[in-house]
Write a protein that holds these residues in place. Structure first.
Motif, PDB file in Angstrom:
ATOM      1  N   ARG A  25       0.984  -1.220  -0.041  1.00  0.00           N
ATOM      2  CA  ARG A  25      -0.122   0.125  -0.024  1.00  0.00           C
ATOM      3  C   ARG A  25       1.015   1.123   0.074  1.00  0.00           C
ATOM      4  O   ARG A  25       0.343   2.287  -0.433  1.00  0.00           O
ATOM      5  CB  ARG A  25      -0.990  -0.094   1.117  1.00  0.00           C
ATOM      6  CG  ARG A  25      -1.632   1.165   1.439  1.00  0.00           C
ATOM      7  CD  ARG A  25      -2.722   1.575   0.291  1.00  0.00           C
ATOM      8  NE  ARG A  25      -3.342   0.392  -0.181  1.00  0.00           N
ATOM      9  CZ  ARG A  25      -4.121   0.420  -1.516  1.00  0.00           C
ATOM     10  NH1 ARG A  25      -3.976   1.369  -2.199  1.00  0.00           N
ATOM     11  NH2 ARG A  25      -4.777  -0.744  -1.833  1.00  0.00           N
ATOM     12  N   GLY A  29      -0.030   3.250  -3.302  1.00  0.00           N
ATOM     13  CA  GLY A  29      -1.157   4.019  -2.649  1.00  0.00           C
ATOM     14  C   GLY A  29      -1.584   4.751  -3.651  1.00  0.00           C
ATOM     15  O   GLY A  29      -0.982   5.468  -4.310  1.00  0.00           O
ATOM     16  N   PRO A  30      -2.860   5.221  -3.583  1.00  0.00           N
ATOM     17  CA  PRO A  30      -3.522   6.099  -4.618  1.00  0.00           C
ATOM     18  C   PRO A  30      -3.036   7.570  -4.308  1.00  0.00           C
ATOM     19  O   PRO A  30      -2.999   8.338  -5.070  1.00  0.00           O
ATOM     20  CB  PRO A  30      -5.019   5.700  -4.576  1.00  0.00           C
ATOM     21  CG  PRO A  30      -5.170   5.092  -3.251  1.00  0.00           C
ATOM     22  CD  PRO A  30      -4.024   4.183  -2.963  1.00  0.00           C
ATOM     23  N   THR A  31      -2.959   7.854  -3.073  1.00  0.00           N
ATOM     24  CA  THR A  31      -2.919   9.308  -2.362  1.00  0.00           C
ATOM     25  C   THR A  31      -1.398   9.200  -1.389  1.00  0.00           C
ATOM     26  O   THR A  31      -1.319   8.172  -0.817  1.00  0.00           O
ATOM     27  CB  THR A  31      -4.014   9.931  -1.806  1.00  0.00           C
ATOM     28  OG1 THR A  31      -4.389   9.073  -0.488  1.00  0.00           O
ATOM     29  CG2 THR A  31      -5.290   9.952  -2.735  1.00  0.00           C
ATOM     30  N   LEU A  32      -1.170  10.306  -1.425  1.00  0.00           N
ATOM     31  CA  LEU A  32      -0.028  10.330  -0.224  1.00  0.00           C
ATOM     32  C   LEU A  32      -0.525  10.368   1.211  1.00  0.00           C
ATOM     33  O   LEU A  32       0.246   9.702   1.688  1.00  0.00           O
ATOM     34  CB  LEU A  32       0.529  11.963  -0.347  1.00  0.00           C
ATOM     35  CG  LEU A  32       1.647  12.346   0.510  1.00  0.00           C
ATOM     36  CD1 LEU A  32       2.987  11.253   0.057  1.00  0.00           C
ATOM     37  CD2 LEU A  32       1.944  13.810   0.452  1.00  0.00           C
ATOM     38  N   PRO A  33      -1.823  10.616   1.308  1.00  0.00           N
ATOM     39  CA  PRO A  33      -2.205  10.391   2.956  1.00  0.00           C
ATOM     40  C   PRO A  33      -2.322   8.668   3.148  1.00  0.00           C
ATOM     41  O   PRO A  33      -1.877   8.182   4.253  1.00  0.00           O
ATOM     42  CB  PRO A  33      -3.662  11.068   3.090  1.00  0.00           C
ATOM     43  CG  PRO A  33      -3.481  12.136   2.373  1.00  0.00           C
ATOM     44  CD  PRO A  33      -2.747  11.646   0.968  1.00  0.00           C
ATOM     45  N   ASP A  34      -2.713   8.000   2.117  1.00  0.00           N
ATOM     46  CA  ASP A  34      -2.830   6.583   2.306  1.00  0.00           C
ATOM     47  C   ASP A  34      -1.342   6.076   2.243  1.00  0.00           C
ATOM     48  O   ASP A  34      -1.025   4.973   3.211  1.00  0.00           O
ATOM     49  CB  ASP A  34      -3.320   6.027   0.764  1.00  0.00           C
ATOM     50  CG  ASP A  34      -4.859   6.310   0.770  1.00  0.00           C
ATOM     51  OD1 ASP A  34      -5.570   6.509   1.968  1.00  0.00           O
ATOM     52  OD2 ASP A  34      -5.227   6.595  -0.469  1.00  0.00           O
ATOM     53  N   ARG A  35      -0.353   6.566   1.600  1.00  0.00           N
ATOM     54  CA  ARG A  35       0.928   6.153   1.670  1.00  0.00           C
ATOM     55  C   ARG A  35       1.493   6.376   3.148  1.00  0.00           C
ATOM     56  O   ARG A  35       2.213   5.432   3.634  1.00  0.00           O
ATOM     57  CB  ARG A  35       1.749   6.621   0.890  1.00  0.00           C
ATOM     58  CG  ARG A  35       1.525   6.198  -0.679  1.00  0.00           C
ATOM     59  CD  ARG A  35       2.427   6.859  -1.926  1.00  0.00           C
ATOM     60  NE  ARG A  35       1.917   6.343  -3.005  1.00  0.00           N
ATOM     61  CZ  ARG A  35       2.592   6.541  -4.230  1.00  0.00           C
ATOM     62  NH1 ARG A  35       3.606   7.216  -4.224  1.00  0.00           N
ATOM     63  NH2 ARG A  35       1.889   6.045  -5.307  1.00  0.00           N
ATOM     64  N   LEU A  84       1.684  18.061   5.175  1.00  0.00           N
ATOM     65  CA  LEU A  84       0.361  17.900   4.311  1.00  0.00           C
ATOM     66  C   LEU A  84      -0.592  19.052   4.556  1.00  0.00           C
ATOM     67  O   LEU A  84      -1.232  19.515   3.595  1.00  0.00           O
ATOM     68  CB  LEU A  84      -0.399  16.826   4.744  1.00  0.00           C
ATOM     69  CG  LEU A  84       0.402  15.289   4.145  1.00  0.00           C
ATOM     70  CD1 LEU A  84      -0.500  14.404   4.640  1.00  0.00           C
ATOM     71  CD2 LEU A  84       0.161  15.433   2.801  1.00  0.00           C
TER      72      LEU A  84
END
Length: 91
Positions: A25, A29-35, A84
Motif C-alpha cells: 500500500r 497507494g493512490p494518494t499521499l495520505p494513504d501512503r 500535508l
C-alpha cells in the motif's frame, strides 16, 4: 498446552505479514495520505514485533530500541502531517 512464547511468535509472524501488505500500500497507494498511513502501520507493526522479540528472548535491550523507534515514528507522523497541511516542514 501452548506456551506463551509460541503464541507471541505466531503473533509476530502475523504482524510481519501485515507489514508486508502495508508495504504494498505504501508503494502503490493512490494518494499521499494513504501512503503515510501505510508507513505508520509498518512502524507500529515493527514496534510491536520488537517488543515481542524482547519478551521471547528475554533481552530488555529490545524494549529500549522499540521505545526509540516509537519516538521516531511519532516524529515522522507529526512532520508529515504538518507538511500535508501547510506545505512546509519548518517555518
Amino acid at each position: 498446552m501452548i506456551a506463551m512464547e509460541q503464541v507471541f511468535l505466531v503473533v509476530a509472524i502475523i504482524l510481519v505479514i501485515t507489514a508486508l501488505i502495508a508495504i504494498y500500500r505504501a508503494v502503490k497507494g493512490p494518494t499521499l495520505p494513504d501512503r503515510l498511513v501505510a508507513i505508520q502501520v509498518i512502524g507500529t507493526a515493527t514496534l510491536i514485533v520488537l517488543v515481542l522479540i524482547a519478551y521471547i528472548t528475554n533481552q530488555p535491550l529490545f524494549i529500549d530500541v522499540a521505545l526509540t523507534y516509537a519516538l521516531l515514528n511519532f516524529l515522522l507522523a507529526v512532520i508529515a502531517g504538518r507538511y500535508l497541511i501547510t506545505g512546509e516542514v519548518f517555518k
